[in-house]
Motif scaffolding. Structure first.
Motif, PDB file in Angstrom:
ATOM      1  N   ALA A  48      32.768  13.101  -3.418  1.00  0.00           N
ATOM      2  CA  ALA A  48      32.512  13.323  -1.869  1.00  0.00           C
ATOM      3  C   ALA A  48      30.727  13.372  -1.672  1.00  0.00           C
ATOM      4  CB  ALA A  48      32.890  14.937  -1.308  1.00  0.00           C
ATOM      5  N   GLU A  49      30.199  13.192  -0.242  1.00  0.00           N
ATOM      6  CA  GLU A  49      28.816  13.294  -0.276  1.00  0.00           C
ATOM      7  C   GLU A  49      28.658  14.360   0.872  1.00  0.00           C
ATOM      8  OE1 GLU A  49      26.928  12.484   2.640  1.00  0.00           O
ATOM      9  OE2 GLU A  49      28.579  11.502   3.936  1.00  0.00           O
ATOM     10  N   GLY A  50      27.523  14.895   0.927  1.00  0.00           N
ATOM     11  CA  GLY A  50      27.361  15.906   2.106  1.00  0.00           C
ATOM     12  C   GLY A  50      26.071  16.672   1.604  1.00  0.00           C
ATOM     13  N   LEU A  51      25.592  17.348   2.380  1.00  0.00           N
ATOM     14  CA  LEU A  51      24.189  18.071   2.334  1.00  0.00           C
ATOM     15  C   LEU A  51      24.449  19.555   2.750  1.00  0.00           C
ATOM     16  CD1 LEU A  51      21.377  17.911   1.141  1.00  0.00           C
ATOM     17  CD2 LEU A  51      20.650  17.310   3.351  1.00  0.00           C
ATOM     18  N   ALA A 106       9.418  10.863  11.727  1.00  0.00           N
ATOM     19  CA  ALA A 106      10.569  10.746  11.102  1.00  0.00           C
ATOM     20  C   ALA A 106      10.903  12.149  10.947  1.00  0.00           C
ATOM     21  CB  ALA A 106      10.760   9.966   9.835  1.00  0.00           C
ATOM     22  N   LYS A 107      12.525  12.534  11.172  1.00  0.00           N
ATOM     23  CA  LYS A 107      12.790  14.088  11.009  1.00  0.00           C
ATOM     24  C   LYS A 107      13.611  14.061   9.714  1.00  0.00           C
ATOM     25  CE  LYS A 107      13.503  14.407  16.171  1.00  0.00           C
ATOM     26  NZ  LYS A 107      14.480  14.522  16.955  1.00  0.00           N
ATOM     27  N   PRO A 108      13.386  15.320   9.215  1.00  0.00           N
ATOM     28  CA  PRO A 108      14.281  15.543   7.945  1.00  0.00           C
ATOM     29  C   PRO A 108      15.710  15.182   8.068  1.00  0.00           C
ATOM     30  CG  PRO A 108      13.505  17.613   8.821  1.00  0.00           C
ATOM     31  CD  PRO A 108      12.741  16.319   9.689  1.00  0.00           C
ATOM     32  N   SER A 109      16.444  14.815   6.651  1.00  0.00           N
ATOM     33  CA  SER A 109      17.864  14.796   6.848  1.00  0.00           C
ATOM     34  C   SER A 109      18.226  15.962   7.450  1.00  0.00           C
ATOM     35  CB  SER A 109      18.236  14.297   5.534  1.00  0.00           C
ATOM     36  OG  SER A 109      17.874  12.968   5.139  1.00  0.00           O
ATOM     37  N   LYS A 110      19.453  16.099   8.142  1.00  0.00           N
ATOM     38  CA  LYS A 110      19.985  17.358   8.621  1.00  0.00           C
ATOM     39  C   LYS A 110      21.239  17.587   7.488  1.00  0.00           C
ATOM     40  CE  LYS A 110      19.259  16.892  13.649  1.00  0.00           C
ATOM     41  NZ  LYS A 110      20.054  16.587  15.199  1.00  0.00           N
ATOM     42  N   GLU A 111      21.553  18.891   7.383  1.00  0.00           N
ATOM     43  CA  GLU A 111      22.446  19.147   6.428  1.00  0.00           C
ATOM     44  C   GLU A 111      23.760  18.808   7.237  1.00  0.00           C
ATOM     45  OE1 GLU A 111      22.311  23.452   5.932  1.00  0.00           O
ATOM     46  OE2 GLU A 111      20.839  23.028   4.358  1.00  0.00           O
ATOM     47  N   ARG A 112      24.753  18.211   6.373  1.00  0.00           N
ATOM     48  CA  ARG A 112      26.008  17.819   7.049  1.00  0.00           C
ATOM     49  C   ARG A 112      27.384  18.150   6.289  1.00  0.00           C
ATOM     50  NH1 ARG A 112      22.938  14.172   4.329  1.00  0.00           N
ATOM     51  NH2 ARG A 112      24.010  12.837   2.502  1.00  0.00           N
ATOM     52  N   PRO A 113      28.444  18.186   7.002  1.00  0.00           N
ATOM     53  CA  PRO A 113      29.608  18.635   6.199  1.00  0.00           C
ATOM     54  C   PRO A 113      30.061  17.395   5.147  1.00  0.00           C
ATOM     55  CG  PRO A 113      30.175  17.994   8.405  1.00  0.00           C
ATOM     56  CD  PRO A 113      28.737  17.873   8.379  1.00  0.00           C
ATOM     57  N   PRO A 114      30.810  17.628   4.243  1.00  0.00           N
ATOM     58  CA  PRO A 114      31.363  16.534   3.348  1.00  0.00           C
ATOM     59  C   PRO A 114      32.095  15.615   4.008  1.00  0.00           C
ATOM     60  CG  PRO A 114      31.860  18.603   2.654  1.00  0.00           C
ATOM     61  CD  PRO A 114      31.569  18.874   4.192  1.00  0.00           C
ATOM     62  N   THR A 115      31.972  14.383   3.370  1.00  0.00           N
ATOM     63  CA  THR A 115      33.080  13.041   3.750  1.00  0.00           C
ATOM     64  C   THR A 115      33.331  12.706   2.201  1.00  0.00           C
ATOM     65  OG1 THR A 115      31.035  11.728   4.036  1.00  0.00           O
ATOM     66  CG2 THR A 115      32.158  12.801   5.949  1.00  0.00           C
ATOM     67  N   ILE A 173      16.159  -0.491  -3.815  1.00  0.00           N
ATOM     68  CA  ILE A 173      16.820   0.554  -2.710  1.00  0.00           C
ATOM     69  C   ILE A 173      15.734   1.545  -2.420  1.00  0.00           C
ATOM     70  CG2 ILE A 173      18.558   2.145  -2.116  1.00  0.00           C
ATOM     71  CD1 ILE A 173      20.124   0.307  -4.352  1.00  0.00           C
ATOM     72  N   THR A 174      15.439   1.608  -1.127  1.00  0.00           N
ATOM     73  CA  THR A 174      14.797   2.936  -0.522  1.00  0.00           C
ATOM     74  C   THR A 174      15.590   3.642   0.457  1.00  0.00           C
ATOM     75  OG1 THR A 174      12.806   1.283  -0.609  1.00  0.00           O
ATOM     76  CG2 THR A 174      12.603   3.437   0.468  1.00  0.00           C
ATOM     77  N   LEU A 175      15.470   5.076   0.149  1.00  0.00           N
ATOM     78  CA  LEU A 175      16.180   5.953   0.985  1.00  0.00           C
ATOM     79  C   LEU A 175      15.451   7.045   1.369  1.00  0.00           C
ATOM     80  CD1 LEU A 175      19.643   5.945  -1.055  1.00  0.00           C
ATOM     81  CD2 LEU A 175      19.230   5.062   1.068  1.00  0.00           C
ATOM     82  N   ARG A 176      15.951   7.987   2.448  1.00  0.00           N
ATOM     83  CA  ARG A 176      15.197   8.959   2.652  1.00  0.00           C
ATOM     84  C   ARG A 176      15.788  10.088   2.007  1.00  0.00           C
ATOM     85  NH1 ARG A 176      15.887   8.538   7.842  1.00  0.00           N
ATOM     86  NH2 ARG A 176      17.757  10.232   8.233  1.00  0.00           N
ATOM     87  N   ASN A 177      15.106  11.196   1.512  1.00  0.00           N
ATOM     88  CA  ASN A 177      15.667  12.353   0.878  1.00  0.00           C
ATOM     89  C   ASN A 177      16.883  12.722   1.855  1.00  0.00           C
ATOM     90  OD1 ASN A 177      16.081  14.673  -0.407  1.00  0.00           O
ATOM     91  ND2 ASN A 177      14.254  15.594   0.290  1.00  0.00           N
ATOM     92  N   GLY A 178      17.903  13.225   0.822  1.00  0.00           N
ATOM     93  CA  GLY A 178      18.918  13.742   1.380  1.00  0.00           C
ATOM     94  C   GLY A 178      20.222  12.675   1.603  1.00  0.00           C
ATOM     95  N   GLN A 179      19.929  11.443   1.833  1.00  0.00           N
ATOM     96  CA  GLN A 179      21.068  10.395   1.910  1.00  0.00           C
ATOM     97  C   GLN A 179      21.981  10.309   0.799  1.00  0.00           C
ATOM     98  OE1 GLN A 179      18.237   7.312   3.626  1.00  0.00           O
ATOM     99  NE2 GLN A 179      19.626   7.053   4.946  1.00  0.00           N
ATOM    100  N   SER A 180      23.224  10.057   1.000  1.00  0.00           N
ATOM    101  CA  SER A 180      24.043   9.522  -0.015  1.00  0.00           C
ATOM    102  C   SER A 180      23.959   8.226  -0.508  1.00  0.00           C
ATOM    103  CB  SER A 180      25.677  10.075   0.458  1.00  0.00           C
ATOM    104  OG  SER A 180      25.796   8.897   1.573  1.00  0.00           O
TER     105      SER A 180
END
Length: 1192
Positions: free
Chosen positions: A283-286, A249-258, A144-151
């Motif tokens: 929950a996930e979120g950043l 590529a753009k950095p992962s944006k902060e996001r509300p919880p889900t 598994i390869t993910l970008r920093n900040g993903q859930s």
């Protein structure tokens, strides 16, 4: 003596009373009664398939019940299955699946029936299932390869086992993976990441499933996770796209919880009453969300609510119908919030409101069985009699059923039966057995007679009178021998016969009689009641405010009944006192020294006896100290005013006044004493007491003239001693101990020397110290012989038989009396030399240096002492090679104990030996056995004693040598091997030459002139070759040829040529360096690139390495012999050299050392140098490593 029962206040009498209520229903086992199930396996019975299956069913009854089983609703005939047995006198089944059979074969629903002539009781339905721990299904897990900040959710999906597995995540090193608010494991075993970080990158995310029942752990395939930062991702994209295609590529944006789990906005949850309700929201979120819980239209129960897994799991224990409702979890971070509602419904398996109880009736009486249960949904009630549904059971005219109640009227003996009540709904069932036993029995008292009850005054008292009878007896209580029946105006009479005195006073003490009556008779029992004074705290600790670093004392004085012993305990903030030496408890006080801020709090004094307990508390407040001048710290001043009081025969009380502590609190006092009568001027340690005490009760010994002194000690050190107290002479008394280290050892064949360690003056306890010495033969019938001796440490008994065991006692006595009777110890009279020599001596020659000797043991009676072993004398009497006799010093080997064989190591090969054997005791040796002669066979010889090379010429060398110092046989010949060594130190062909054994000089001819030769020389016997000796020598130089040779290195033209070559090479290197720095290529390099040989590994330009390089000169150096200077001494005589060869090289001729059992112990007399190899390897000399080893 009456048995004691203690009652304290509060709930203990109530608990005891309830226990009595239950026990009063039991029918004594000597009376006829239907069966009662006493023990059974659980309803859901999970077994270990690796062990035998044991299904429990125990029951009581009279007559003893018989047992039968059903399996899956039909009769289970255990006689037809050889693997199934029933325990004797029990209904427990044992199924032997270890020898053969499988656990799965015996899966099913089992029910036990216990039956006698009065009825039948049945067990629960026992569902037997073997535990299972299946393996994970094979699956291929892609990295598994993910970008920093993903859930991320890493699935576990464990195999379904029985019981369910416990899930946890670990790495390859079996270390649990760290979890946090960001990373956590869900109830389903999956691993949830609210957002991933680069440090989450690893290749060993492993889910483990632990099956506790079978004690096994299963492992899922590792999952690989790589978290790429934005910079890494941009570098990867840039490497694969052209400049025009790359946007970045753009950095992962902060996001509300889900919510990762549960899904949606609402979910349902059903749980059973009494279980643990577990609700989960992840929950996930950043940035990482935080979870909150609320209950709509209500509050969470205070003492039953717990948060787990970083508040992602809400747990409510002992859940009930009142816990049903809507629960809301809220996930929040700085960008928003999300809600999820969980609707909880609590169902209930049946639970008892009133379970049916056993019913004992007399003929003609009436009674009732009641079975009431509740649940959600409402359970159905069904009745059985003797295990058969009541609808199809035989009719009983005395029985009438009305729903959950059975009414009995005018019962007869045939009405006896066991009734079962079954309450069931879709979530489970309850089954209760209750018997109806129709009996006619006179009363009997089940409580033990003459029990003594002890109760605190003004507390309740409960006096037992457990009884049985049918019809149910009436109970009356009487006080005293002629008292009237006690009535309920002052007393409480319970249905189980217990008499309660609500408030026991001093006049309540006395003897009470319980009388039980029915129409068939009467029984009575007496018990006794004592009333004790309550424990009271008459001086309570008081609130204190003290400065930091000072001392505080709390006082707690307790008054209690004289017959009770209280235990005083101090608590701090309702817990134990700190484990700190600053806290000390002494009698009525708690003292805290060097008070710190942490010492503030509530201190409680608790006094406990066997009947009651009281406590009192006080607070301590610690404040900052007022500024004072810097104190001067020093050791304490010595105590003074020593006074002796309460002077008794064996104790005295010493009191003193402490000196100034010099600003460091006194931690302890040390008390010393002087015995002016026995050891004047010498002070001994007597006791140590706490620094808060000024009095000590000292234990004294009789007949000692005591003086005491006291020293004080603080953290700085110890004070000088105080002045000595007045002297105190204790009365004399008989000794309280006997001498130690008593022994009896004879020094002559006809005596017994008894020795002991005498008592010192302090231990004598009085004047006139003497010793009573007693002895008698251990194995005889003689009386003890005794003698009283003065204060000595030895007594000699003469005229004793030789080496006879004696029992010995030494008892101390003085003018007052005797010490306690001493224990007897065993000794022996003196030893004499052994009388008999060992017989049947036999010798077995093992090899040329080792022989094994056997002999028959001597009779123990002939040893006449402690058998220490056997001693072998052996000597070499004749040399077989020289045929002449010469005396050699005898050698001795001793074998401990009763051994009858031993090994003689280190013998000389080819020699004649003689030996004899003697027995040894503590006195000495016995007579020698008959001499036994034996021969050792030939061995290999040692190396020649010396080797010299003399008279070198152009083509010859002469060798002279001395024969081996140890030929170890008849020499058959000498072997000489030699080979030339050229100017590059390479070895030439090896030449072998045999020389007669009678020679000590040999000339080699036809050698090369001016050539170095290496020689290897050794002797031989018929057994083999001995160790070799080596030497090197050079034939002389042809002077005519030497004069024609010119040393080219000294010629001027040669030196000039070499300088010119060196200058050209330096210029070439400079040009190459300049061209390389400019990036150009050499023409040679271009040709090499165009015509590259695939067999040649090119030089790596990127890392500057040059591949493998080997010098021919270095190869040659590997074969160089040792330098001449280290080869031979100046006189050219070669001595024997050590070698690092293995023991195999020495064959059988090595003179080894052996243990008694013949094992080799690693010492040998001679070594040899390895012979050079033949063939192509003959030109190689030993390596430098081996050359170095030869010096070790």
């Amino acid at each position: 003596m009456p048995k004691k029962k203690h009652f304290s206040a509060g709930r203990v009498p109530l608990i005891l009373f309830l226990c009595q209520m239950i026990s009063a229903l039991d029918v004594p086992l000597d009376l006829v009664q239907p069966p009662t199930i006493t023990q059974q396996s659980p309803k859901d019975y999970i077994i270990d398939p690796r062990e035998n299956i044991v299904i429990q069913c125990e029951a009581k009854g009279r007559p003893p019940p018989s047992f039968s089983w059903t399996r899956n609703g039909t009769h289970f005939d255990i006689d037809k299955d050889p693997l199934v047995t029933m325990k004797p006198g029990s209904g427990t089944l044992v199924i032997n699946i270890l020898s053969e059979g499988k656990a799965e074969t015996y899966e099913g629903v089992y029910q036990c029936t216990a039956r006698n002539e009065r009825g039948a009781a049945i067990s629960n339905n026992i569902v037997v299932r073997p535990s299972r721990s299946p393996l994970w299904t094979k699956e291929r897990l892609e990295p598994i390869t993910l970008r920093n900040g993903q859930s991320l959710v890493l699935p576990c999906r464990p195999p379904i086992g029985l019981p369910p597995a416990i899930i946890f995540w670990m790495d390859n090193s079996f270390q649990r993976l760290p979890q946090s608010e960001r990373v956590s494991q869900g109830l389903n075993g999956d691993l949830y990441f609210s957002n991933v970080l680069p440090e989450d990158t690893r290749e060993d995310y492993i889910c483990y499933a632990r099956f506790n029942h079978t004690q096994t752990i299963q492992q899922k395939q590792p999952i690989s996770l790589k978290v790429i930062s934005v910079d890494e991702l941009n570098d990867t994209i840039a490497a694969n796209l052209s400049d025009t295609e790359f946007y970045g590529a753009k950095p992962s944006k902060e996001r509300p919880p889900t919510f990762l789990t549960p899904e949606g906005n609402e979910s349902l949850k059903e749980e059973l009453r009494g279980n643990v309700l577990s609700l989960e929201c992840i929950a996930e979120g950043l940035p990482t969300p935080v979870i909150y819980w609320i209950k709509e239209d209500g509050t969470l129960p205070v003492n039953r609510t717990f948060y787990r897994n970083f508040k992602k799991t809400l747990q409510i224990t002992q859940v009930s119908e009142a816990d049903s409702g809507n629960y809301q979890c809220i996930a929040k971070n700085t960008l928003g919030a999300v809600h999820h509602t969980i609707s909880v419904t609590v169902k209930a398996a049946p639970y008892w409101i009133s379970a049916p109880q056993n019913l004992v009736l007399s003929p003609g009486e009436n009674g009732t069985l009641i079975c009431r249960a509740n649940g959600n949904p409402k359970p159905r009630i069904g009745w059985l009699t003797n295990g058969v549904p009541v609808e199809i059971a035989p009719d009983d005219p005395s029985r009438k059923i009305d729903g959950d109640t059975i009414m009995f009227s005018n019962v007869q003996e045939r009405s006896s039966a066991v009734y079962q009540c079954n309450a069931s709904n879709e979530y489970g069932y309850l089954l209760a057995n209750a018997f109806v036993n129709v009996l006619a029995e006179p009363p009997r008292i089940l409580t033990s007679a003459n029990i003594l009850y002890q109760v605190i005054a003004n507390r309740p008292a409960l006096l037992d009178c457990a009884f049985f009878g049918s019809p149910l007896p009436t109970i009356e209580w009487f006080k005293g021998t002629k008292g009237r029946a006690l009535h309920e105006d002052i007393y409480v009479l319970h249905d189980n016969g217990t008499l309660e005195i609500p408030v026991a006073q001093k006049d309540s003490a006395g003897t009470y009689t319980c009388v039980a009556r029915n129409k068939l008779g009467m029984a009575k029992n007496e018990v006794h009641l004592e009333i004790k004074d309550p424990t009271r705290i008459i001086k309570q600790p008081e609130y204190a405010v003290v400065q930091r670093g000072s001392k505080v004392s709390f006082e707690c004085k307790v008054k209690h009944d004289d017959t009770l012993i209280p235990t005083i305990m101090w608590l701090k903030d309702n817990g134990e006192l700190p484990n700190d030496e600053r806290f000390s408890v002494d009698k009525d006080h708690l003292v805290v020294t060097d008070v710190s801020d942490d010492d503030g709090g509530t201190y409680t004094c608790a006094a406990n006896t066997t009947l009651d307990s009281v406590s009192a508390s006080a607070g301590l407040r610690v404040v900052a100290p007022t500024p004072t001048p810097a104190p001067i710290y020093d050791v304490p001043n010595p105590p003074f005013d020593l006074e002796l009081t309460n002077q008794l025969d064996k104790s005295v009380q010493l009191t003193w006044t402490p000196g100034d502590d010099n600003n460091s609190p006194i931690t302890k006092f040390i008390i010393e004493y002087e015995d002016a009568m026995h050891e004047a001027g010498i002070w001994h340690h007597q006791a140590e007491v706490s620094g808060t005490q000024t009095t000590a009760q000292l234990t004294l010994s009789p007949y000692v003239n005591y003086s005491f002194r006291v020293m004080a000690e603080n953290s700085i050190g110890r004070s000088v001693p105080s002045e000595a107290s007045e002297q105190y002479l204790t009365k004399a008394a008989e000794p309280d101990q006997n001498p130690t280290s008593v022994e009896g050892i004879g020094t002559e064949p006809d005596n017994l020397v008894i020795t002991w360690k005498p008592l010192n003056g302090f231990q004598s306890n009085g004047p006139g110290l003497q010793y009573k010495v007693s002895w008698r033969q251990k194995d005889g019938d003689d009386e003890w012989t005794s003698v009283v001796v003065a204060n000595v440490s030895k007594y000699i008994v003469s005229g004793t038989p030789t080496f006879v065991p004696y029992l010995i006692k030494v008892q101390a006595l003085n003018d007052v009396g005797f010490a306690p009777e001493p224990a007897a110890v065993m000794g022996h009279s003196g030893e004499d030399l052994p009388m008999v020599a060992p017989g049947n001596v036999r010798v077995n020659v093992v090899n040329s240096t080792l022989a094994e000797v056997h002999w028959d043991p001597v009779p123990l009676k002939s040893v006449r002492g402690h058998l220490q072993g056997y001693r072998i004398y052996y000597w070499k009497a004749q040399s077989s090679s020289k045929r002449n006799r010469r005396h050699i010093e005898k050698k001795i080997l001793t074998f401990q104990g009763s051994k009858t064989h031993g090994m003689l190591p280190g013998l000389q090969p080819y020699s004649h030996y003689t030996l004899n054997v003697r027995v040894v005791n503590g006195k000495g040796e016995g007579p020698a056995s008959t001499d036994r002669a034996f021969h050792t066979p030939e061995g290999v010889p040692s190396a020649p004693s010396s080797l010299k090379i003399v008279n070198p010429t152009l083509d010859s060398l002469t060798l002279e040598w001395d024969p081996p110092s140890h030929p170890n046989g008849v020499l058959t010949e000498y072997t000489l091997r030699y080979q030339p060594i050229n100017s590059t130190h390479e070895l030439g062909p090896l030449v072998d030459l045999k020389i007669p054994a009678n020679k000590t000089r040999w000339t080699l001819k036809h050698l090369n002139f001016s050539t170095r030769y290496k020689f290897y020389f050794y002797a031989q016997t018929s057994v083999g070759s001995g160790s070799q000796i080596t030497e090197e020598a050079i034939t002389t130089v042809d002077e005519a040829m030497a004069s024609r040779q010119v040393d080219i290195a000294t010629q001027g033209w040669f030196i000039g040529l070499m300088c010119a070559v060196a200058l050209l090479i330096l210029i070439l290197l400079i040009v190459c360096f300049i061209r390389r720095n400019k990036g150009g290529k050499y023409p040679v390099k271009e040709k090499e690139d165009a015509h590259a040989d695939p067999e040649i590994q090119p030089m790596k330009e990127d890392d500057g390495t040059f591949g493998e390089y080997r010098s021919f000169e270095s190869d040659a150096e590997d074969h160089k012999p040792l330098k001449k200077g280290s080869r031979t001494p100046s006189d050219r005589t070669v001595k024997k050299e050590d070698s690092d060869d293995s023991l195999v090289d020495y064959g059988e001729g090595v003179n080894g050392q052996f243990n008694e059992d013949g094992s080799f112990i690693g010492q040998y007399s001679g070594k040899k140098e390895k012979e050079p190899a033949e063939g192509n390897e003959s030109s190689e000399a030993p390596s430098p490593v081996n050359a170095m080893n030869s010096f070790v």
